[in-house]
Design a protein around this motif. Structure first.
Motif, PDB file in Angstrom:
ATOM      1  N   VAL A  96      -0.444   9.909 -10.847  1.00 14.91           N
ATOM      2  CA  VAL A  96      -1.001  11.138 -10.267  1.00 14.91           C
ATOM      3  C   VAL A  96      -0.396  11.371  -8.886  1.00 14.91           C
ATOM      4  O   VAL A  96      -0.014  12.480  -8.522  1.00 14.91           O
ATOM      5  CB  VAL A  96      -2.546  11.067 -10.185  1.00 14.91           C
ATOM      6  CG1 VAL A  96      -3.126  12.357  -9.620  1.00 14.91           C
ATOM      7  CG2 VAL A  96      -3.131  10.749 -11.544  1.00 14.91           C
ATOM      8  N   CYS A  97      -0.268  10.290  -8.103  1.00 13.00           N
ATOM      9  CA  CYS A  97       0.255  10.403  -6.732  1.00 13.00           C
ATOM     10  C   CYS A  97       1.777  10.551  -6.764  1.00 13.00           C
ATOM     11  O   CYS A  97       2.313  11.559  -6.334  1.00 13.00           O
ATOM     12  CB  CYS A  97      -0.181   9.198  -5.917  1.00 13.00           C
ATOM     13  SG  CYS A  97       0.568   9.057  -4.302  1.00 13.00           S
ATOM     14  N   GLY A  98       2.461   9.561  -7.312  1.00 10.77           N
ATOM     15  CA  GLY A  98       3.916   9.619  -7.448  1.00 10.77           C
ATOM     16  C   GLY A  98       4.687   9.778  -6.145  1.00 10.77           C
ATOM     17  O   GLY A  98       5.836  10.224  -6.142  1.00 10.77           O
ATOM     18  N   HIS A  99       4.093   9.391  -5.050  1.00 14.45           N
ATOM     19  CA  HIS A  99       4.720   9.542  -3.742  1.00 14.45           C
ATOM     20  C   HIS A  99       5.937   8.615  -3.605  1.00 14.45           C
ATOM     21  O   HIS A  99       5.916   7.487  -4.075  1.00 14.45           O
ATOM     22  CB  HIS A  99       3.680   9.222  -2.660  1.00 14.45           C
ATOM     23  CG  HIS A  99       4.197   9.355  -1.267  1.00 14.45           C
ATOM     24  ND1 HIS A  99       4.637  10.544  -0.756  1.00 14.45           N
ATOM     25  CD2 HIS A  99       4.338   8.427  -0.275  1.00 14.45           C
ATOM     26  CE1 HIS A  99       5.042  10.339   0.495  1.00 14.45           C
ATOM     27  NE2 HIS A  99       4.872   9.078   0.810  1.00 14.45           N
ATOM     28  N   GLU A 100       6.984   9.118  -2.966  1.00  9.04           N
ATOM     29  CA  GLU A 100       8.163   8.297  -2.717  1.00  9.04           C
ATOM     30  C   GLU A 100       8.381   8.164  -1.224  1.00  9.04           C
ATOM     31  O   GLU A 100       8.219   9.129  -0.490  1.00  9.04           O
ATOM     32  CB  GLU A 100       9.397   8.934  -3.374  1.00  9.04           C
ATOM     33  CG  GLU A 100       9.452   8.688  -4.871  1.00  9.04           C
ATOM     34  CD  GLU A 100      10.724   9.209  -5.520  1.00  9.04           C
ATOM     35  OE1 GLU A 100      11.736   9.346  -4.813  1.00  9.04           O
ATOM     36  OE2 GLU A 100      10.674   9.478  -6.732  1.00  9.04           O
ATOM     37  N   ARG A 117       0.821  -1.205   0.000  1.00  6.69           N
ATOM     38  CA  ARG A 117       0.000   0.000   0.000  1.00  6.69           C
ATOM     39  C   ARG A 117       0.854   1.254   0.000  1.00  6.69           C
ATOM     40  O   ARG A 117       1.879   1.318   0.676  1.00  6.69           O
ATOM     41  CB  ARG A 117      -0.877  -0.016   1.252  1.00  6.69           C
ATOM     42  CG  ARG A 117      -2.146   0.778   1.131  1.00  6.69           C
ATOM     43  CD  ARG A 117      -3.150   0.263   2.100  1.00  6.69           C
ATOM     44  NE  ARG A 117      -3.009   0.962   3.374  1.00  6.69           N
ATOM     45  CZ  ARG A 117      -4.063   1.370   4.076  1.00  6.69           C
ATOM     46  NH1 ARG A 117      -5.274   1.186   3.639  1.00  6.69           N
ATOM     47  NH2 ARG A 117      -3.889   1.961   5.224  1.00  6.69           N
ATOM     48  N   CYS A 118       0.429   2.250  -0.766  1.00  8.05           N
ATOM     49  CA  CYS A 118       1.104   3.545  -0.758  1.00  8.05           C
ATOM     50  C   CYS A 118       0.681   4.298   0.503  1.00  8.05           C
ATOM     51  O   CYS A 118      -0.502   4.384   0.798  1.00  8.05           O
ATOM     52  CB  CYS A 118       0.712   4.331  -2.009  1.00  8.05           C
ATOM     53  SG  CYS A 118       1.160   6.075  -1.932  1.00  8.05           S
ATOM     54  N   PRO A 119       1.637   4.852   1.255  1.00  5.56           N
ATOM     55  CA  PRO A 119       1.248   5.542   2.499  1.00  5.56           C
ATOM     56  C   PRO A 119       0.501   6.854   2.267  1.00  5.56           C
ATOM     57  O   PRO A 119      -0.132   7.365   3.191  1.00  5.56           O
ATOM     58  CB  PRO A 119       2.576   5.780   3.213  1.00  5.56           C
ATOM     59  CG  PRO A 119       3.641   5.527   2.239  1.00  5.56           C
ATOM     60  CD  PRO A 119       3.076   4.775   1.077  1.00  5.56           C
ATOM     61  N   LYS A 120       0.557   7.391   1.065  1.00  8.29           N
ATOM     62  CA  LYS A 120      -0.110   8.681   0.811  1.00  8.29           C
ATOM     63  C   LYS A 120      -1.536   8.495   0.268  1.00  8.29           C
ATOM     64  O   LYS A 120      -2.493   8.947   0.883  1.00  8.29           O
ATOM     65  CB  LYS A 120       0.724   9.520  -0.155  1.00  8.29           C
ATOM     66  CG  LYS A 120       0.387  10.998  -0.076  1.00  8.29           C
ATOM     67  CD  LYS A 120       1.135  11.762  -1.144  1.00  8.29           C
ATOM     68  CE  LYS A 120       0.715  13.222  -1.167  1.00  8.29           C
ATOM     69  NZ  LYS A 120       1.260  13.887  -2.368  1.00  8.29           N
ATOM     70  N   CYS A 121      -1.638   7.797  -0.863  1.00  4.72           N
ATOM     71  CA  CYS A 121      -2.975   7.650  -1.454  1.00  4.72           C
ATOM     72  C   CYS A 121      -3.714   6.409  -0.959  1.00  4.72           C
ATOM     73  O   CYS A 121      -4.859   6.190  -1.320  1.00  4.72           O
ATOM     74  CB  CYS A 121      -2.890   7.680  -2.986  1.00  4.72           C
ATOM     75  SG  CYS A 121      -1.959   6.309  -3.701  1.00  4.72           S
ATOM     76  N   LYS A 122      -3.050   5.573  -0.142  1.00  5.84           N
ATOM     77  CA  LYS A 122      -3.631   4.391   0.506  1.00  5.84           C
ATOM     78  C   LYS A 122      -4.122   3.308  -0.460  1.00  5.84           C
ATOM     79  O   LYS A 122      -4.907   2.444  -0.074  1.00  5.84           O
ATOM     80  CB  LYS A 122      -4.795   4.795   1.447  1.00  5.84           C
ATOM     81  CG  LYS A 122      -4.496   5.905   2.422  1.00  5.84           C
ATOM     82  CD  LYS A 122      -3.610   5.431   3.561  1.00  5.84           C
ATOM     83  CE  LYS A 122      -3.334   6.572   4.543  1.00  5.84           C
ATOM     84  NZ  LYS A 122      -2.162   6.295   5.386  1.00  5.84           N
ATOM     85  N   ARG A 176       8.446   3.782  -4.636  1.00  8.26           N
ATOM     86  CA  ARG A 176       7.682   4.815  -5.321  1.00  8.26           C
ATOM     87  C   ARG A 176       6.274   4.305  -5.575  1.00  8.26           C
ATOM     88  O   ARG A 176       6.077   3.096  -5.784  1.00  8.26           O
ATOM     89  CB  ARG A 176       8.362   5.155  -6.656  1.00  8.26           C
ATOM     90  CG  ARG A 176       7.794   6.382  -7.359  1.00  8.26           C
ATOM     91  CD  ARG A 176       8.230   6.428  -8.798  1.00  8.26           C
ATOM     92  NE  ARG A 176       9.672   6.658  -8.930  1.00  8.26           N
ATOM     93  CZ  ARG A 176      10.455   5.981  -9.779  1.00  8.26           C
ATOM     94  NH1 ARG A 176       9.947   5.053 -10.548  1.00  8.26           N
ATOM     95  NH2 ARG A 176      11.739   6.251  -9.874  1.00  8.26           N
ATOM     96  N   CYS A 177       5.311   5.228  -5.567  1.00 13.97           N
ATOM     97  CA  CYS A 177       3.928   4.855  -5.852  1.00 13.97           C
ATOM     98  C   CYS A 177       3.764   4.730  -7.364  1.00 13.97           C
ATOM     99  O   CYS A 177       4.217   5.578  -8.120  1.00 13.97           O
ATOM    100  CB  CYS A 177       2.983   5.911  -5.299  1.00 13.97           C
ATOM    101  SG  CYS A 177       1.256   5.528  -5.563  1.00 13.97           S
ATOM    102  N   LYS A 178       3.137   3.606  -7.796  1.00 17.20           N
ATOM    103  CA  LYS A 178       2.953   3.357  -9.231  1.00 17.20           C
ATOM    104  C   LYS A 178       1.947   4.311  -9.854  1.00 17.20           C
ATOM    105  O   LYS A 178       1.950   4.520 -11.065  1.00 17.20           O
ATOM    106  CB  LYS A 178       2.471   1.911  -9.440  1.00 17.20           C
ATOM    107  CG  LYS A 178       3.601   0.905  -9.448  1.00 17.20           C
ATOM    108  CD  LYS A 178       3.050  -0.491  -9.710  1.00 17.20           C
ATOM    109  CE  LYS A 178       4.061  -1.563  -9.366  1.00 17.20           C
ATOM    110  NZ  LYS A 178       3.430  -2.884  -9.293  1.00 17.20           N
TER     111      LYS A 178
HETATM  112 ZN   LIG Z   1       0.273   6.856  -3.901  1.00 16.58          ZN
END
Ligand SMILES: [Zn+2]
Length: 156
Positions: free
Chosen positions: A137-141, A65-70, A132-134
């Motif tokens: 739009v989010c692109g969170h690292e 899971r991405c910690p930003k966009c969940k 990195r988030c796949k």
């Molecule tokens: Zn994300």
């Protein structure tokens, strides 16, 4: 004397049960240990085959899971980075086996096992894994620290 015999006759079932109980107590305890041993042998593999993989699956699912966009299944490994290495000494029980040879013809040799705590050098390696988030739009690292520990080889 009549009262005593009367007493014994009246309380005979209770006395009999008490004696039986105290005689049976060790057998009961042994039976309980035996039963719990059987229960362990039945339920531990069941736990190992059912609950443990489920816990592992849920844990690894949440790790994607991405910690930003969940969102799930969005984790992409970018690179691993070495951070630090340190030497630690732990006391580890080590068993050494040997044979005690007998001096007599009729006495057999004896196998001996000696366990003692020995200071053992371990190397603890800390690293940082970058993800990195796949989702474009989010692109969170994000960074996750991890460590591995292994025994230092004695020749080093
Ligand atoms: Zn994300």
């Amino acid at each position: 004397m009549k009262t005593l015999s009367e007493l014994i006759v009246n309380y005979f079932p209770i006395i009999f049960l008490l004696v039986l109980f105290f005689v049976a107590l060790p057998f009961l305890a042994e039976g309980f240990a035996f039963t719990s041993g059987i229960l362990f042998f039945i339920f531990y593999p069941l736990y190992f085959l059912t609950i443990k993989p489920i816990v592992w699956a849920v844990k690894s699912l949440f790790e994607t899971r991405c910690p930003k966009c969940k969102k799930f299944f969005q984790r992409e490994f970018v690179r691993g980075e070495f951070v630090d290495e340190q030497e630690i000494v732990r006391d580890i029980p080590r068993t050494e086996s040997g044979v005690l040879y007998s001096n007599h013809l009729l006495e057999p040799d004896q196998r001996i096992d000696m366990t003692r705590t020995v200071p053992v050098k371990f190397i603890q390696r800390w690293s940082e894994d970058h993800y990195r988030c796949k989702d474009s739009v989010c692109g969170h690292e994000w960074v996750k620290a991890s460590s591995v520990e292994y025994e230092a080889s004695p020749t080093e």
